[in-house]
Design a protein around this motif. Sequence first.
Motif, PDB file in Angstrom:
ATOM      1  N   ASN A  42      52.297  41.640  43.619  1.00  0.00           N
ATOM      2  CA  ASN A  42      51.713  42.510  42.588  1.00  0.00           C
ATOM      3  C   ASN A  42      51.473  41.838  41.239  1.00  0.00           C
ATOM      4  O   ASN A  42      50.938  42.470  40.328  1.00  0.00           O
ATOM      5  CB  ASN A  42      52.568  43.768  42.380  1.00  0.00           C
ATOM      6  N   LYS A  43      51.860  40.582  41.101  1.00  0.00           N
ATOM      7  CA  LYS A  43      51.538  39.826  39.894  1.00  0.00           C
ATOM      8  C   LYS A  43      50.989  38.469  40.304  1.00  0.00           C
ATOM      9  O   LYS A  43      51.558  37.802  41.159  1.00  0.00           O
ATOM     10  CB  LYS A  43      52.761  39.667  38.992  1.00  0.00           C
ATOM     11  N   VAL A  44      49.891  38.082  39.672  1.00  0.00           N
ATOM     12  CA  VAL A  44      49.186  36.865  40.068  1.00  0.00           C
ATOM     13  C   VAL A  44      49.087  35.915  38.883  1.00  0.00           C
ATOM     14  O   VAL A  44      48.799  36.338  37.760  1.00  0.00           O
ATOM     15  CB  VAL A  44      47.773  37.219  40.595  1.00  0.00           C
ATOM     16  N   THR A  45      49.316  34.635  39.152  1.00  0.00           N
ATOM     17  CA  THR A  45      49.111  33.592  38.151  1.00  0.00           C
ATOM     18  C   THR A  45      47.893  32.763  38.562  1.00  0.00           C
ATOM     19  O   THR A  45      47.278  33.009  39.598  1.00  0.00           O
ATOM     20  CB  THR A  45      50.346  32.687  38.042  1.00  0.00           C
ATOM     21  N   MET A  46      47.576  31.750  37.773  1.00  0.00           N
ATOM     22  CA  MET A  46      46.416  30.920  38.077  1.00  0.00           C
ATOM     23  C   MET A  46      46.531  30.256  39.446  1.00  0.00           C
ATOM     24  O   MET A  46      45.526  29.984  40.104  1.00  0.00           O
ATOM     25  CB  MET A  46      46.239  29.852  36.999  1.00  0.00           C
ATOM     26  N   ILE A  47      47.748  30.015  39.895  1.00  0.00           N
ATOM     27  CA  ILE A  47      47.944  29.350  41.187  1.00  0.00           C
ATOM     28  C   ILE A  47      47.303  30.153  42.318  1.00  0.00           C
ATOM     29  O   ILE A  47      46.803  29.590  43.296  1.00  0.00           O
ATOM     30  CB  ILE A  47      49.455  29.154  41.456  1.00  0.00           C
ATOM     31  N   ASN A  48      47.315  31.475  42.186  1.00  0.00           N
ATOM     32  CA  ASN A  48      46.824  32.350  43.256  1.00  0.00           C
ATOM     33  C   ASN A  48      45.393  32.837  43.048  1.00  0.00           C
ATOM     34  O   ASN A  48      44.882  33.601  43.873  1.00  0.00           O
ATOM     35  CB  ASN A  48      47.732  33.578  43.381  1.00  0.00           C
ATOM     36  N   MET A  49      44.736  32.406  41.978  1.00  0.00           N
ATOM     37  CA  MET A  49      43.437  32.985  41.648  1.00  0.00           C
ATOM     38  C   MET A  49      42.333  32.618  42.630  1.00  0.00           C
ATOM     39  O   MET A  49      41.373  33.368  42.802  1.00  0.00           O
ATOM     40  CB  MET A  49      43.021  32.591  40.234  1.00  0.00           C
TER      41      MET A  49
END
Length: 210
Positions: free
Chosen positions: A58-65
């Motif tokens: 439920n929370k995304v950082t640039m790694i997962n974009m």
Amino acid sequence: MQQNEIKMESEWPTTPPLPKVQVVDVPRFFFPKGIPISISENEAALRRVSDVFSTIGNKVTMINMAEVCRAAGIPIYWKRSVYDSCCNNLPRPITIADFASWWNRMTAVAHDEASRFVYTLAGPHRNYLTKEDLAPILKDLIETFPGLHFLREAEEFHSRYVETVIVRIFWAVNRSWTGRITINELRRSNFLEVNNKVKCEDLLKQTICL
């Protein structure tokens, strides 16, 4: 005299009735930001993105974009600008609510790839790109594109590389020489096609050959 006046008045021609005006429903044929995509299609993309967020936590950082962009049907090398738009350039993870808010605003006004690219990089208040707008995606390429591994460690050359590529892009795409790349100029160029197919190691050569 009065009889003559009355006779003359009676001889004036009468005004014919005005013809009835028929209202013709002309289909809209001008779509400056692309032919609108169906709401169901945009909602389906958002559901796919929601599934990605649920899987990640439920929370995304640039790694997962990159994964988020694939789910939404967005070219993966737009990911830095998408992320920055969702978090308002703040150093924090984004939630599905952040993405959905941005996605709904963007898809309401931008319907084809060129208009969505401009909206993503320049925001909602401009319909053109400046040189500064392209810098984030090029910096992201340096950090994540496998073909640029040789440049990644040489940070002193990053700004020079970005500046060189941007100049080449504007030389190839901005045919009006205004310093502003418009949506129509993007459509007439193959820049977005090249950007979507970044595979070869010589990215600069591809960009020069737009």
